[in-house]
Design an enzyme around this catalytic site. Structure first.
Site, short mmCIF file in Angstrom:
data_model
loop_
_atom_site.label_atom_id
_atom_site.label_comp_id
_atom_site.label_asym_id
_atom_site.label_seq_id
_atom_site.Cartn_x
_atom_site.Cartn_y
_atom_site.Cartn_z
N CYS B 177 5.44 -1.99 9.02
CA CYS B 177 5.50 -2.54 7.69
C CYS B 177 6.89 -2.75 7.27
O CYS B 177 7.02 -3.27 6.06
CB CYS B 177 4.50 -1.81 6.85
SG CYS B 177 2.90 -1.73 7.61
N HIS B 319 7.31 -0.99 -2.39
CA HIS B 319 6.32 -1.11 -1.05
C HIS B 319 5.14 -1.07 -1.66
O HIS B 319 4.09 -1.74 -1.23
CB HIS B 319 6.90 0.12 -0.27
CG HIS B 319 6.07 -0.17 1.11
ND1 HIS B 319 6.04 -1.15 1.80
CD2 HIS B 319 5.27 0.83 1.67
CE1 HIS B 319 5.21 -1.01 2.92
NE2 HIS B 319 4.75 0.18 2.97
N GLU B 329 6.55 7.14 -3.90
CA GLU B 329 7.72 6.22 -3.85
C GLU B 329 8.14 6.20 -5.32
O GLU B 329 9.44 6.01 -5.40
CB GLU B 329 7.07 4.96 -3.45
CG GLU B 329 8.34 3.79 -3.65
CD GLU B 329 7.96 2.26 -3.19
OE1 GLU B 329 6.60 2.03 -3.25
OE2 GLU B 329 8.55 1.26 -3.28
N LYS B 350 1.64 -6.72 -3.77
CA LYS B 350 0.68 -6.34 -2.90
C LYS B 350 -0.62 -6.36 -3.53
O LYS B 350 -1.66 -6.29 -3.07
CB LYS B 350 0.71 -4.96 -2.06
CG LYS B 350 1.89 -5.29 -1.20
CD LYS B 350 1.96 -3.90 -0.04
CE LYS B 350 3.06 -4.04 0.87
NZ LYS B 350 4.63 -3.73 0.37
N HIS B 355 -1.44 -6.20 1.75
CA HIS B 355 -0.25 -5.66 2.42
C HIS B 355 -0.34 -6.62 3.92
O HIS B 355 -1.10 -6.55 4.67
CB HIS B 355 -0.47 -4.24 2.95
CG HIS B 355 0.65 -3.66 3.58
ND1 HIS B 355 1.84 -3.94 3.93
CD2 HIS B 355 1.00 -2.23 4.09
CE1 HIS B 355 2.75 -3.32 4.47
NE2 HIS B 355 2.03 -2.07 4.60
N PHE B 414 4.91 2.88 9.42
CA PHE B 414 4.33 3.61 10.24
C PHE B 414 5.71 4.13 11.32
O PHE B 414 6.43 3.43 11.58
CB PHE B 414 3.32 3.54 11.03
CG PHE B 414 1.93 3.58 10.19
CD1 PHE B 414 1.75 3.69 8.74
CD2 PHE B 414 0.78 3.13 10.93
CE1 PHE B 414 0.78 3.96 8.46
CE2 PHE B 414 -0.49 3.12 10.30
CZ PHE B 414 -0.58 3.60 9.05
#
Lengths: 79, 428
Positions: B177, B319, B329, B350, B355, B414
């Site tokens: 991502c 994010h 975050e 998002k 996403h 990830f």
């Protein structure tokens, strides 16, 4: 034109996205119909599937034109 | 300020292209985004009823003029079956960006100075699924010769270069991502180093297929609570958030060396103001406590910014995936900005588009450029009850008019990969 020839023509039109009028017996897949080497592999697979025939690699390599394909398949079907 | 570049070469954005669940088209996506529209709905690409997560952000079909996807407007019909959907979407965004920039290499030198770096998080998942079925049904010899090139991630870059004759660096990023931000950041550095004068960069994703949704469901990453109310499913920072919503699409920018852009009188959206990366070295799917990897990525972006400080940054596109990690975050952003957090606005787009995995960072960087251009900050939808309070204004529900000169966008992937990019208003 035979049924086989009709069907071959239809498959070529479908797979290469070319106008039917261009798919003449002497038309070369690569030189006249815009195919590349991967296209011709896929085309041969489509012929195998549609006509229930096996086209070995050495025979496939010799199929360069629409007529080559029709002749090969007709011969297999007659055998 | 003299800019950011190694060798003094500055990088500006001269073209943008977006394919998103809100629309095909950068401007229509932006318009719908700041109107507060949601692109999330029930999955129709396949029947999701067997799976716990049943909603996603799918690119709408329809006429191009109305913001729908008409694939034949982007990819010739005879070539469509040679490419997975992620390549279709990537090409649609890339073609928009190239046409928007007006850049057409006229000679061999120009062609060799123009490169492509468009990545994807996952690549041709549906193609791999279909190919597996062919092989497992005993028809291995019938596997299409286009199977491999249809699934390979770098084939957006390949197809685009063939279409336009771009002979410069041809590359593709794969960092889950964080792909979109890494692509834009790394491509900018290629320009700074002189490997290219123009780079087409971004990311694309099309993983809304049974294998993709089932995989993220198994990882317990997707929202499952709002199957009956899809537009409420993506709710970053909200106390009722319960996982991310998968989106599909692509974002692509044309990056250009400043003098090159000026010589041809190109329209300039903004400048790449800084770029930083970090690794968590912690866990394959979860960030570390306090998201210290995010902190270090933001810090690294500032280090490469040619003298910007946290006081200069007006907007953060988070994010913010609508998962538990949102608050981590937030911790990192608060700690990084310190006192400057009080005047900061931060939102997660998002909430409207889901996403987009490998495309997310590129689409969100484009939103930052549009926010700078228009003086509008896009909202965080569904932020009804923040799970925790913050001094940072998170732009709940409604867009805000606000002058934005410098924006920062975060993306984390990830594997524990983090990237932050700074976009700033261009000043000669």
């Amino acid at each position: 034109m035979s049924d086989i020839a009709d069907k071959v023509k239809k498959i070529v039109v479908e797979h290469l996205g070319v106008d039917e009028s261009k798919v003449t017996p002497d038309a070369s897949f690569i030189d006249d119909l815009g195919a590349d080497s991967l296209d011709t592999v896929e085309l041969v697979m489509a012929f195998e599937e549609a006509f229930s025939v096996e086209i070995p690699e050495d025979a496939a390599e010799k199929i360069a034109t629409v007529k080559d394909a029709i002749d090969y398949i007709e011969k297999q079907k007659a055998a | 300020m003299s800019g950011t570049a190694t060798n003094g070469r500055r990088v500006v954005v001269t073209g943008i292209g977006v394919v998103s669940p809100l629309a095909v088209g950068a401007e229509l996506t932006w318009k719908r985004l700041i109107e507060g529209q949601s692109g999330i709905g029930r999955i129709t690409h396949f029947d999701p009823s067997e799976l716990p997560a049943q909603v996603a952000g799918q690119v709408p079909d329809g006429p191009t003029a109305e913001g729908g996807l008409t694939l034949s407007d982007w990819v010739p019909v005879k070539d469509q079956k040679k490419m997975d959907r992620f390549i279709h979407l990537g090409l649609a965004a890339a073609i928009q960006a190239v046409e928007d920039s007006g850049w057409k290499p006229e000679d061999e030198d120009d062609r060799c100075a123009t490169g492509v770096m468009i990545g994807s998080g996952i690549g041709g998942l549906q193609t791999i699924y279909d190919g597996s079925l062919t092989v497992s049904s005993g028809k291995a010899r019938r596997l299409s010769p286009f199977f491999i090139p249809s699934a390979l991630i770098n084939l957006i870059s390949g197809h685009l270069s063939i279409r336009y004759g771009f002979k410069g660096p041809n590359h593709a990023v794969v960092t889950a991502c964080a792909t979109g931000v890494h692509a834009i950041g790394d491509a900018s550095r290629l320009i700074q180093y002189g490997d290219a004068d123009v780079m087409i960069a971004g990311g694309a994703e099309a993983a809304i297929c049974s294998l993709g949704i089932a995989g993220f469901c198994s990882a317990r990453a997707l929202s499952t609570a709002s199957n009956d109310d899809p537009t409420k499913a993506s709710r970053p920072w909200d106390k009722d958030r319960d996982g991310f919503i998968m989106g599909e699409g692509a974002g692509v920018v044309v990056l250009e060396e400043l003098e090159h852009a000026k010589r041809r009188g190109a329209k300039i959206y903004g400048e790449i103001g800084g770029y930083g990366m970090s690794g968590d070295a912690h866990h394959i799917t979860a960030p570390a406590e306090g998201h210290e990897g995010a902190f270090r990525a933001m810090k690294a972006a500032l280090r490469n910014s040619g003298g910007l400080t946290t006081a200069d940054i007006d907007y953060v596109n988070a994010h913010g995936t609508s998962t538990m990690a949102d608050d981590l975050e937030l911790d990192a952003v608060e700690r990084f900005f310190g006192e400057d957090a009080k005047r900061l606005v931060m939102s997660s787009t998002k909430s409207a588009i889901g996403h987009l995995l490998g495309a997310a960072g590129a689409v969100e960087a484009i939103f930052c450029l549009q926010a700078i251009r228009d003086g509008v900050v896009p909202p965080t939808l569904n932020l009804d009850n923040p799970a925790r309070e913050s001094v940072i204004d998170r732009v709940a529900h409604v867009a805000q008019q606000r002058k934005i000169d410098v924006a920062l966008s975060n993306s984390f992937g990830f594997g524990g990969t983090n990237a932050s990019i700074i976009l700033k208003r261009f000043k000669d």
